[in-house]
Design a protein around this motif. Structure first.
Motif, PDB file in Angstrom:
ATOM      1  N   ALA A 306       0.838  -1.209   0.000  1.00 17.69           N
ATOM      2  CA  ALA A 306       0.000   0.000   0.000  1.00 17.69           C
ATOM      3  C   ALA A 306       0.867   1.250   0.000  1.00 17.69           C
ATOM      4  O   ALA A 306       0.536   2.250  -0.660  1.00 17.69           O
ATOM      5  CB  ALA A 306      -0.927  -0.016   1.209  1.00 17.69           C
ATOM      6  N   ALA A 307       1.978   1.202   0.728  1.00 20.36           N
ATOM      7  CA  ALA A 307       2.861   2.362   0.788  1.00 20.36           C
ATOM      8  C   ALA A 307       3.494   2.640  -0.565  1.00 20.36           C
ATOM      9  O   ALA A 307       3.596   3.804  -0.988  1.00 20.36           O
ATOM     10  CB  ALA A 307       3.936   2.140   1.846  1.00 20.36           C
ATOM     11  N   ILE A 308       3.901   1.598  -1.258  1.00 12.50           N
ATOM     12  CA  ILE A 308       4.509   1.780  -2.575  1.00 12.50           C
ATOM     13  C   ILE A 308       3.512   2.409  -3.541  1.00 12.50           C
ATOM     14  O   ILE A 308       3.847   3.331  -4.302  1.00 12.50           O
ATOM     15  CB  ILE A 308       5.035   0.433  -3.116  1.00 12.50           C
ATOM     16  CG1 ILE A 308       6.270   0.005  -2.314  1.00 12.50           C
ATOM     17  CG2 ILE A 308       5.361   0.531  -4.604  1.00 12.50           C
ATOM     18  CD1 ILE A 308       6.775  -1.385  -2.678  1.00 12.50           C
ATOM     19  N   ALA A 309       2.285   1.925  -3.507  1.00 14.92           N
ATOM     20  CA  ALA A 309       1.259   2.505  -4.374  1.00 14.92           C
ATOM     21  C   ALA A 309       1.033   3.977  -4.038  1.00 14.92           C
ATOM     22  O   ALA A 309       0.870   4.821  -4.940  1.00 14.92           O
ATOM     23  CB  ALA A 309      -0.045   1.719  -4.227  1.00 14.92           C
ATOM     24  N   ARG A 310       1.057   4.296  -2.758  1.00 15.17           N
ATOM     25  CA  ARG A 310       0.845   5.684  -2.339  1.00 15.17           C
ATOM     26  C   ARG A 310       2.027   6.563  -2.755  1.00 15.17           C
ATOM     27  O   ARG A 310       1.843   7.690  -3.239  1.00 15.17           O
ATOM     28  CB  ARG A 310       0.665   5.731  -0.817  1.00 15.17           C
ATOM     29  CG  ARG A 310       0.342   7.112  -0.261  1.00 15.17           C
ATOM     30  CD  ARG A 310      -1.005   7.583  -0.742  1.00 15.17           C
ATOM     31  NE  ARG A 310      -1.360   8.883  -0.149  1.00 15.17           N
ATOM     32  CZ  ARG A 310      -2.260   9.702  -0.670  1.00 15.17           C
ATOM     33  NH1 ARG A 310      -2.895   9.371  -1.794  1.00 15.17           N
ATOM     34  NH2 ARG A 310      -2.543  10.842  -0.076  1.00 15.17           N
ATOM     35  N   ILE A 311       3.245   6.062  -2.569  1.00 27.80           N
ATOM     36  CA  ILE A 311       4.444   6.803  -2.967  1.00 27.80           C
ATOM     37  C   ILE A 311       4.399   7.120  -4.466  1.00 27.80           C
ATOM     38  O   ILE A 311       4.663   8.254  -4.890  1.00 27.80           O
ATOM     39  CB  ILE A 311       5.717   5.998  -2.630  1.00 27.80           C
ATOM     40  CG1 ILE A 311       5.925   5.935  -1.119  1.00 27.80           C
ATOM     41  CG2 ILE A 311       6.943   6.616  -3.309  1.00 27.80           C
ATOM     42  CD1 ILE A 311       7.013   4.966  -0.692  1.00 27.80           C
ATOM     43  N   ARG A 312       4.060   6.121  -5.253  1.00 30.36           N
ATOM     44  CA  ARG A 312       4.049   6.320  -6.699  1.00 30.36           C
ATOM     45  C   ARG A 312       2.978   7.323  -7.116  1.00 30.36           C
ATOM     46  O   ARG A 312       3.208   8.161  -7.999  1.00 30.36           O
ATOM     47  CB  ARG A 312       3.839   4.980  -7.416  1.00 30.36           C
ATOM     48  CG  ARG A 312       4.950   3.981  -7.167  1.00 30.36           C
ATOM     49  CD  ARG A 312       4.809   2.733  -8.012  1.00 30.36           C
ATOM     50  NE  ARG A 312       5.138   2.993  -9.412  1.00 30.36           N
ATOM     51  CZ  ARG A 312       5.185   2.038 -10.356  1.00 30.36           C
ATOM     52  NH1 ARG A 312       4.913   0.775 -10.042  1.00 30.36           N
ATOM     53  NH2 ARG A 312       5.492   2.360 -11.593  1.00 30.36           N
ATOM     54  N   ALA A 313       1.830   7.255  -6.490  1.00 27.62           N
ATOM     55  CA  ALA A 313       0.750   8.177  -6.848  1.00 27.62           C
ATOM     56  C   ALA A 313       1.120   9.618  -6.497  1.00 27.62           C
ATOM     57  O   ALA A 313       0.909  10.540  -7.295  1.00 27.62           O
ATOM     58  CB  ALA A 313      -0.536   7.765  -6.136  1.00 27.62           C
ATOM     59  N   LEU A 314       1.676   9.815  -5.319  1.00 32.24           N
ATOM     60  CA  LEU A 314       2.042  11.172  -4.907  1.00 32.24           C
ATOM     61  C   LEU A 314       3.194  11.723  -5.750  1.00 32.24           C
ATOM     62  O   LEU A 314       3.185  12.881  -6.172  1.00 32.24           O
ATOM     63  CB  LEU A 314       2.431  11.177  -3.431  1.00 32.24           C
ATOM     64  CG  LEU A 314       1.286  10.985  -2.422  1.00 32.24           C
ATOM     65  CD1 LEU A 314       1.834  10.852  -1.015  1.00 32.24           C
ATOM     66  CD2 LEU A 314       0.294  12.144  -2.506  1.00 32.24           C
ATOM     67  N   ALA A 315       4.195  10.877  -5.995  1.00 31.90           N
ATOM     68  CA  ALA A 315       5.352  11.332  -6.775  1.00 31.90           C
ATOM     69  C   ALA A 315       4.952  11.687  -8.202  1.00 31.90           C
ATOM     70  O   ALA A 315       5.418  12.689  -8.758  1.00 31.90           O
ATOM     71  CB  ALA A 315       6.440  10.263  -6.773  1.00 31.90           C
ATOM     72  N   ALA A 316       4.112  10.863  -8.798  1.00 32.06           N
ATOM     73  CA  ALA A 316       3.719  11.090 -10.193  1.00 32.06           C
ATOM     74  C   ALA A 316       2.980  12.409 -10.372  1.00 32.06           C
ATOM     75  O   ALA A 316       2.979  12.980 -11.468  1.00 32.06           O
ATOM     76  CB  ALA A 316       2.860   9.930 -10.682  1.00 32.06           C
ATOM     77  N   ALA A 317       2.362  12.908  -9.310  1.00 31.67           N
ATOM     78  CA  ALA A 317       1.588  14.147  -9.406  1.00 31.67           C
ATOM     79  C   ALA A 317       2.443  15.396  -9.232  1.00 31.67           C
ATOM     80  O   ALA A 317       1.943  16.512  -9.424  1.00 31.67           O
ATOM     81  CB  ALA A 317       0.475  14.139  -8.357  1.00 31.67           C
ATOM     82  N   VAL A 318       3.716  15.243  -8.891  1.00 31.11           N
ATOM     83  CA  VAL A 318       4.592  16.381  -8.664  1.00 31.11           C
ATOM     84  C   VAL A 318       5.110  16.897 -10.008  1.00 31.11           C
ATOM     85  O   VAL A 318       5.636  16.120 -10.813  1.00 31.11           O
ATOM     86  CB  VAL A 318       5.770  16.004  -7.747  1.00 31.11           C
ATOM     87  CG1 VAL A 318       6.732  17.175  -7.588  1.00 31.11           C
ATOM     88  CG2 VAL A 318       5.250  15.556  -6.389  1.00 31.11           C
TER      89      VAL A 318
END
Length: 420
Positions: A306-318
């Protein structure tokens, strides 16, 4: 067959002093290493890394020596660094022929889970796979390293039969100027004549980290560095010809990566974004590598997916982030953390804070993949005037050199391909 030195115990060494054009050159020699053989027809290989050079910078006017080597040898216009990370892993791939998941070296900077800190991978123990340096020594040949950067000298350690410790080091950049590096290279070949010499020339890279986006002064400095380094390569080629070694030599000339530049406003900092998220706060570490960030989940394993999915989602939006990848997709191994983020061309990462990386010139992302890659020399193994569309990579250097010497592939095989 002429006898060669075999690899001794790595803890023992001898200091050799020889006169170079710029003063005394001090070499470290493995205990029991034999003196130089007489100049003769045995094949020699020289791997010359023009650190940070772009393929479009190899031109008749800017770099006439490199251009002459390109036209007289074999040129690979589709060559790229692989994977798109940093200086250390690409040099390691050149000498191992395997990707970072097997060598243990995925980037310059990683989170050391044992020490709990982000640090450079610059210790000999960080490199877990045998290199050409010790494998050739075990076959009865001698090797040498002339590496301009402190951390490259550190990670390759005592693996070569003969070693030059970079000096004098420029403050901040911690590299020896190319004038001293090529002086050491010529002196090493002239005095101990190894079968393989691995050399890094660092001036183009170090100047390239300056801002070329708005400063004509620094743009001129890069041009001057390219011209100067090209002249140093020319000096070595002239030495090979005049000493009678050219006709039995194979030169592998390439860059470990190229360079991309960003303006001050195009900075990506992921640590503040991830630290502001309730799920991730205090449980993500970032190892910044210029054009790439390695992101490490330090929380509970049961939450990792779940953390990896969250990291990727937040990073991709930057803004400025090109993409995120899983290390396994890039064959980077567990040292590369849980997520790899790449920035767009014309951007750079700066972590853990926006001001942490003030360097406009960066590499490690797809924009800095294209590199010059050529084979040259008077050996009949080198095809003259050839242009090949093969997608040559940094990982191809070791199998190419191995093929010259008839060295078997290492256990598990090469990940690269011989480009002879």
């Amino acid at each position: 067959m002429t006898a060669h030195a075999t690899r001794p115990a790595p803890s023992r060494r001898t200091l050799l002093r020889a006169g170079g054009a710029l003063g005394t050159v001090v070499l470290s020699a493995a205990a029991g290493a034999l003196p130089a053989q007489a100049v003769g027809p045995r094949t020699r290989v020289y791997v010359l890394v023009v650190d940070g050079c772009r393929p479009d910078e190899v031109t008749p006017t800017l770099t006439p020596t490199l251009d002459a080597l390109r036209r007289g040898g074999t040129w690979f216009p589709a060559a790229r660094s692989l994977p798109v990370m940093e200086t250390i892993p690409n040099h390691v791939m050149m000498m191992t022929g395997v990707r970072p998941d097997r060598s243990g070296v995925p980037a310059n900077s990683v989170l050391d889970r044992g020490e709990g800190v982000v640090r450079d991978l610059d210790r000999p123990s960080d490199l877990r796979h045998p290199t050409l340096l010790e494998r050739l020594a075990a076959s009865g040949r001698t090797t040498g390293t002339v590496l301009s950067k402190r951390y490259l000298y550190g990670i390759f350690g005592t693996r070569a039969t003969y070693r030059w410790e970079p000096e004098p080091l420029v403050p901040v950049t911690e590299h020896a100027p190319d004038a001293f590096t090529t002086d050491a290279l010529v002196t090493m070949v002239d005095t101990v004549d190894p079968d393989l010499v691995f050399t890094n020339l660092g001036d183009v890279d170090r100047v390239g980290h300056g801002d070329l986006t708005g400063s004509t002064t620094l743009a001129a400095a890069r041009t001057a560095a390219l011209a100067s380094t090209d002249a140093r390569v020319g000096r070595f080629v002239t030495f090979l010809r005049e000493s009678g070694r050219w006709e039995s030599s194979v030169l592998v000339v390439l860059a470990d990566h190229s360079m991309d530049w960003s303006v001050p406003t195009r900075v990506v900092s992921l640590a503040p974004v991830l630290g502001a998220d309730p799920m991730l706060a205090g449980r993500v570490e970032v190892a910044q590598n210029g054009g790439a960030d390695l992101l490490y989940w330090t929380g509970a394993d049961r939450e990792r997916a779940a953390a990896i999915a969250r990291i990727r989602a937040l990073a991709a939006a930057v803004p400025g982030v090109l993409e995120t990848r899983l290390p396994a997709e890039l064959r980077l191994g567990p040292e590369a953390g849980d997520v790899v983020a790449y920035c767009r061309a014309g951007w750079r990462f700066s972590d853990p804070q926006v001001v942490s990386n003030p360097i406009p010139g960066n590499h490690g992302h797809p924009a800095s993949e294209p590199i010059p890659f050529l084979l040259a020399g008077g050996s009949p193994l080198v095809a003259s005037g050839a242009v090949r569309s093969d997608p040559a990579r940094t990982v191809d250097v070791a199998p190419t050199v191995g093929a010259v010497f008839g060295l078997p592939a290492p256990r598990g095989g090469y990940d690269g391909t011989s480009r002879l």
